[in-house]
Design an enzyme around this catalytic site. Structure first.
Site, PDB file in Angstrom:
ATOM      1  N   ASP A  72     -13.962   1.044  83.904  1.00 35.65           N
ATOM      2  CA  ASP A  72     -13.660  -0.176  83.156  1.00 35.65           C
ATOM      3  C   ASP A  72     -12.155  -0.312  82.905  1.00 35.65           C
ATOM      4  O   ASP A  72     -11.489   0.651  82.523  1.00 35.65           O
ATOM      5  CB  ASP A  72     -14.362  -0.157  81.802  1.00 35.65           C
ATOM      6  CG  ASP A  72     -15.869   0.019  81.911  1.00 35.65           C
ATOM      7  OD1 ASP A  72     -16.317   0.816  82.747  1.00 35.65           O
ATOM      8  OD2 ASP A  72     -16.592  -0.626  81.132  1.00 35.65           O
TER       9      ASP A  72
ATOM     10  N   HIS B 205     -11.112  -3.667  81.360  1.00 37.15           N
ATOM     11  CA  HIS B 205     -11.254  -4.512  80.166  1.00 37.15           C
ATOM     12  C   HIS B 205      -9.945  -5.181  79.738  1.00 37.15           C
ATOM     13  O   HIS B 205      -9.527  -5.085  78.580  1.00 37.15           O
ATOM     14  CB  HIS B 205     -11.839  -3.702  79.009  1.00 37.15           C
ATOM     15  CG  HIS B 205     -13.336  -3.647  79.023  1.00 37.15           C
ATOM     16  ND1 HIS B 205     -14.131  -4.774  78.992  1.00 37.15           N
ATOM     17  CD2 HIS B 205     -14.196  -2.595  79.086  1.00 37.15           C
ATOM     18  CE1 HIS B 205     -15.400  -4.428  79.030  1.00 37.15           C
ATOM     19  NE2 HIS B 205     -15.469  -3.108  79.097  1.00 37.15           N
TER      20      HIS B 205
ATOM     21  N   ASP C   7     -16.319  -4.466  84.949  1.00 41.47           N
ATOM     22  CA  ASP C   7     -15.730  -4.704  83.631  1.00 41.47           C
ATOM     23  C   ASP C   7     -14.207  -4.765  83.722  1.00 41.47           C
ATOM     24  O   ASP C   7     -13.479  -4.031  83.047  1.00 41.47           O
ATOM     25  CB  ASP C   7     -16.184  -3.649  82.618  1.00 41.47           C
ATOM     26  CG  ASP C   7     -17.581  -3.945  82.072  1.00 41.47           C
ATOM     27  OD1 ASP C   7     -18.278  -4.799  82.657  1.00 41.47           O
ATOM     28  OD2 ASP C   7     -17.973  -3.327  81.069  1.00 41.47           O
TER      29      ASP C   7
ATOM     30  N   ASP D 179     -12.473  -9.170  79.613  1.00 43.95           N
ATOM     31  CA  ASP D 179     -12.999  -9.173  78.240  1.00 43.95           C
ATOM     32  C   ASP D 179     -12.360  -8.073  77.403  1.00 43.95           C
ATOM     33  O   ASP D 179     -11.914  -7.048  77.904  1.00 43.95           O
ATOM     34  CB  ASP D 179     -14.525  -9.022  78.199  1.00 43.95           C
ATOM     35  CG  ASP D 179     -15.261 -10.318  78.500  1.00 43.95           C
ATOM     36  OD1 ASP D 179     -14.643 -11.391  78.367  1.00 43.95           O
ATOM     37  OD2 ASP D 179     -16.445 -10.260  78.869  1.00 43.95           O
ATOM     38  N   ARG D 180     -12.338  -8.333  76.101  1.00 43.34           N
ATOM     39  CA  ARG D 180     -11.828  -7.428  75.068  1.00 43.34           C
ATOM     40  C   ARG D 180     -10.304  -7.334  75.097  1.00 43.34           C
ATOM     41  O   ARG D 180      -9.646  -7.788  74.185  1.00 43.34           O
ATOM     42  CB  ARG D 180     -12.481  -6.050  75.158  1.00 43.34           C
ATOM     43  CG  ARG D 180     -14.007  -6.095  75.038  1.00 43.34           C
ATOM     44  CD  ARG D 180     -14.581  -4.710  74.828  1.00 43.34           C
ATOM     45  NE  ARG D 180     -16.036  -4.724  74.829  1.00 43.34           N
ATOM     46  CZ  ARG D 180     -16.800  -5.084  73.811  1.00 43.34           C
ATOM     47  NH1 ARG D 180     -16.252  -5.476  72.688  1.00 43.34           N
ATOM     48  NH2 ARG D 180     -18.113  -5.064  73.905  1.00 43.34           N
TER      49      ARG D 180
ATOM     50  N   ASN E 188     -21.214  -5.574  83.782  1.00 41.77           N
ATOM     51  CA  ASN E 188     -21.935  -6.468  82.882  1.00 41.77           C
ATOM     52  C   ASN E 188     -21.016  -7.496  82.222  1.00 41.77           C
ATOM     53  O   ASN E 188     -21.487  -8.508  81.692  1.00 41.77           O
ATOM     54  CB  ASN E 188     -22.678  -5.671  81.806  1.00 41.77           C
ATOM     55  CG  ASN E 188     -21.760  -4.855  80.923  1.00 41.77           C
ATOM     56  OD1 ASN E 188     -21.041  -3.977  81.407  1.00 41.77           O
ATOM     57  ND2 ASN E 188     -21.762  -5.113  79.624  1.00 41.77           N
ATOM     58  N   HIS E 189     -19.699  -7.271  82.270  1.00 41.34           N
ATOM     59  CA  HIS E 189     -18.771  -8.252  81.708  1.00 41.34           C
ATOM     60  C   HIS E 189     -18.252  -9.239  82.750  1.00 41.34           C
ATOM     61  O   HIS E 189     -17.435 -10.098  82.410  1.00 41.34           O
ATOM     62  CB  HIS E 189     -17.613  -7.553  81.002  1.00 41.34           C
ATOM     63  CG  HIS E 189     -17.962  -7.131  79.612  1.00 41.34           C
ATOM     64  ND1 HIS E 189     -17.742  -7.928  78.504  1.00 41.34           N
ATOM     65  CD2 HIS E 189     -18.565  -6.015  79.144  1.00 41.34           C
ATOM     66  CE1 HIS E 189     -18.172  -7.308  77.424  1.00 41.34           C
ATOM     67  NE2 HIS E 189     -18.674  -6.140  77.781  1.00 41.34           N
TER      68      HIS E 189
ATOM     69  N   HIS F 281     -21.854   0.064  88.365  1.00 35.37           N
ATOM     70  CA  HIS F 281     -21.241  -0.004  87.042  1.00 35.37           C
ATOM     71  C   HIS F 281     -22.088   0.652  85.965  1.00 35.37           C
ATOM     72  O   HIS F 281     -21.603   1.478  85.189  1.00 35.37           O
ATOM     73  CB  HIS F 281     -20.969  -1.457  86.643  1.00 35.37           C
ATOM     74  CG  HIS F 281     -20.373  -1.574  85.276  1.00 35.37           C
ATOM     75  ND1 HIS F 281     -19.066  -1.232  85.009  1.00 35.37           N
ATOM     76  CD2 HIS F 281     -20.911  -1.941  84.081  1.00 35.37           C
ATOM     77  CE1 HIS F 281     -18.819  -1.394  83.723  1.00 35.37           C
ATOM     78  NE2 HIS F 281     -19.923  -1.827  83.132  1.00 35.37           N
TER      79      HIS F 281
ATOM     80  N   ARG G 209     -28.327   0.022  73.685  1.00 39.93           N
ATOM     81  CA  ARG G 209     -27.586  -1.245  73.753  1.00 39.93           C
ATOM     82  C   ARG G 209     -28.492  -2.453  73.582  1.00 39.93           C
ATOM     83  O   ARG G 209     -28.021  -3.552  73.297  1.00 39.93           O
ATOM     84  CB  ARG G 209     -26.875  -1.376  75.101  1.00 39.93           C
ATOM     85  CG  ARG G 209     -25.820  -0.339  75.394  1.00 39.93           C
ATOM     86  CD  ARG G 209     -25.266  -0.568  76.788  1.00 39.93           C
ATOM     87  NE  ARG G 209     -24.412   0.506  77.250  1.00 39.93           N
ATOM     88  CZ  ARG G 209     -23.089   0.517  77.175  1.00 39.93           C
ATOM     89  NH1 ARG G 209     -22.470  -0.515  76.627  1.00 39.93           N
ATOM     90  NH2 ARG G 209     -22.385   1.528  77.638  1.00 39.93           N
TER      91      ARG G 209
ATOM     92  N   HIS H   1     -18.961   2.084  82.465  1.00 45.80           N
ATOM     93  CA  HIS H   1     -19.745   1.406  81.426  1.00 45.80           C
ATOM     94  C   HIS H   1     -19.687   2.050  80.050  1.00 45.80           C
ATOM     95  O   HIS H   1     -20.071   1.426  79.070  1.00 45.80           O
ATOM     96  CB  HIS H   1     -21.200   1.320  81.908  1.00 45.80           C
ATOM     97  CG  HIS H   1     -22.097   0.383  81.157  1.00 45.80           C
ATOM     98  ND1 HIS H   1     -21.712  -0.871  80.739  1.00 45.80           N
ATOM     99  CD2 HIS H   1     -23.395   0.524  80.761  1.00 45.80           C
ATOM    100  CE1 HIS H   1     -22.730  -1.465  80.135  1.00 45.80           C
ATOM    101  NE2 HIS H   1     -23.753  -0.639  80.125  1.00 45.80           N
TER     102      HIS H   1
END
Length: 483
Positions: free
Chosen positions: A221, A223, A250, A253-254, A282-283, A331, A379, A406
């Site tokens: 990730d 991010h 990923d 995001d964030r 997943n992002h 991922h 989750r 992840h």
């Protein structure tokens, strides 16, 4: 044998509260769990649900909140916290019901009221997006690069009309980004159209080999941490034909530099289509992007019209990779169906948003656990799978190792399941929250895995580098900021 007393329960509760206030969430979970062994208490369940929210264990937060409600149907905090968990999982109708119940029980709960209104907005947005998705003409098909005029005031890198991406363009673009500037919308459009064509021609599960003399690097990730991405290239070398990279989902995001990250990665994919690999996380989904920052950042930097085009491109990303017929890379994790093979994964329709359950969701969301078997994931999406599930998958598919991402790991990576599974995470000081080793008992490391033709993993860890003073989650939906 010692007999527990009410005082023992109160001590554990107090210790859990103290750890929570110090952001020592794993210890707080432990104390609350020990207290619940002595007494099934709705207040402790509600407290533990809040800790799970902080840890993004939304499935566990749902479970604890529901248990608290079963014990005390008038517990307004339990409805509110369950609503927050549903909201984080983009289940806005269910979240809205819980926020509404919280308001009925506590009419002065302004936080619940504002979140209830936000749920209604998101439900309306999703209905609108579903309606326009039925239109036959896709956003990418309506995109005309000639609609974007490059004025004389633009001082950034440029692409020719054919959109061919060069190493020089990427280097200039990265410098431009580091200086806090954006490239012109015309060139964003050209990158997106070119990379979309490349992804569309790839199978769901790519097959890649490592030639003699070459290096293959797997990153987890990112991010939106653009400056840490640049640091990876500083440490490990820029992508070339002999220095191949795979980024394992990923990307966005964030972190507040997701646009810079994704445009850099997409540009390298265009430059080196057979030596630079990107897998979906997943992002890389509309639901996550709408909440966790990418859509907000993209709208501010390049305009709202680009969001639907990025949605399309993300839906073309491959889901996995088989490396040198030995390593399976994806991922998230493995599957509730024990009969899954690479052939079946390649037969899936990936060109869409993932559903809430099933193979498509699991490959993006699942997590390993230490116990054998399959379990609900903390989750709230995907499954938790044990070492027996990993071994069965490898045996069935004639493979030796699973590499996934992840999950944040203290050292940036972790070897699990009897050396059959590795997790790698490449966003050090994740969300700007993990730099305090004393408080959080974590090392602010990222990691990547380097392999050569002998297929022996080499783990490289690295620390975070500084970035401009724009905090993580700056562009995220404010109602996700429960952490």
């Amino acid at each position: 044998m010692a007999v527990s007393t009410p005082e023992d329960f109160d001590v554990l509760k107090s210790k859990g509260n103290a750890c929570f206030n110090e952001c020592l969430y794993s210890q707080a979970l432990s104390f609350y769990s020990d207290a619940l062994k002595l007494k099934n208490d709705p207040i402790i369940l509600c407290n533990r649900a809040l800790v799970h929210l902080k840890c993004e264990n939304f499935g566990s937060a749902l479970s604890d909140s529901s248990a608290a409600i079963a014990l005390n149907p008038q517990n307004t905090k339990a409805y509110y916290r369950r609503g927050m968990a549903y909201f984080a999982l983009t289940k806005f109708t269910l979240a809205g019901r819980d926020f509404k119940k919280s308001i009925l029980l506590s009419p002065t709960n302004h936080a619940a009221r504002s979140r209830f209104e936000e749920c209604k907005k998101n439900i309306k947005r999703l209905k609108f997006e579903a309606a326009i998705s039925n239109v036959n003409i896709r956003a990418s098909e309506r995109l005309n690069i000639d609609d974007f005029f490059v004025g004389e005031s633009y001082d950034g890198p440029c692409l020719d009309h054919d959109g061919k991406i060069t190493e020089s363009f990427i280097e200039s673009m990265v410098v431009h980004f580091k200086n806090g500037k954006q490239i012109h919308k015309r060139f964003v459009a050209q990158i997106l159209l070119r990379v979309k064509k490349i992804f569309e021609e790839l199978p769901n599960i790519c097959e890649v080999s490592i030639p003699n003399g070459s290096t293959f690097t797997i990153c987890g990730d990112i991010h939106g941490q653009f400056f840490d991405l640049c640091n990876i290239f500083e440490i490990n070398g820029k992508p070339t034909h002999d220095n191949t990279y795979l980024f394992n989902g990923d990307f966005v995001d964030r972190g507040s530099f997701s646009c810079e990250v994704i445009l850099t990665l997409f540009a390298y994919k265009c430059l080196l289509p057979k030596h630079f690999h990107l897998l979906r996380g997943n992002h890389e989904t509309n639901a996550m992007n709408a909440l966790y920052g990418f859509q907000g950042e993209l709208t501010q930097k390049y305009g709202k019209s680009f969001t639907s085009i990025f949605d399309e491109v993300f839906c073309t990303l491959p889901l996995g990779c088989v490396l040198s017929e030995q390593i399976f890379i994806m991922h998230g994790g493995l599957f509730s169906d024990s009969e899954i093979t690479i052939q079946r994964l390649n037969a899936m329709d990936r060109f869409k948003e993932p559903s809430d359950n099933g193979v498509f969701s699991e490959i993006l969301w699942s997590d390993p656990c230490d116990s054998c078997g399959k379990f609900p994931n903390k989750r709230g999406v995907g499954i938790a799978f044990g070492p027996d599930i990993t071994k069965n998958f490898l045996n069935k598919n004639g493979l030796k190792l699973v590499i996934r991402s992840h999950e944040v790991k203290d050292q940036g990576y972790e070897i699990q399941h009897g050396n059959n599974l590795i997790t790698v995470f490449s966003a050090p000081n994740y969300c700007d929250q993990m730099g305090n080793k004393v408080l959080l008992l974590r090392f602010p490391c990222g990691a990547f895995i380097r392999l050569k033709s002998d297929m022996i993993p080499e783990f490289i860890t690295f620390d975070a580098v500084s970035h401009p003073n724009i905090p993580a989650m700056f562009y995220a939906n404010p109602y996700t900021k429960i952490l």
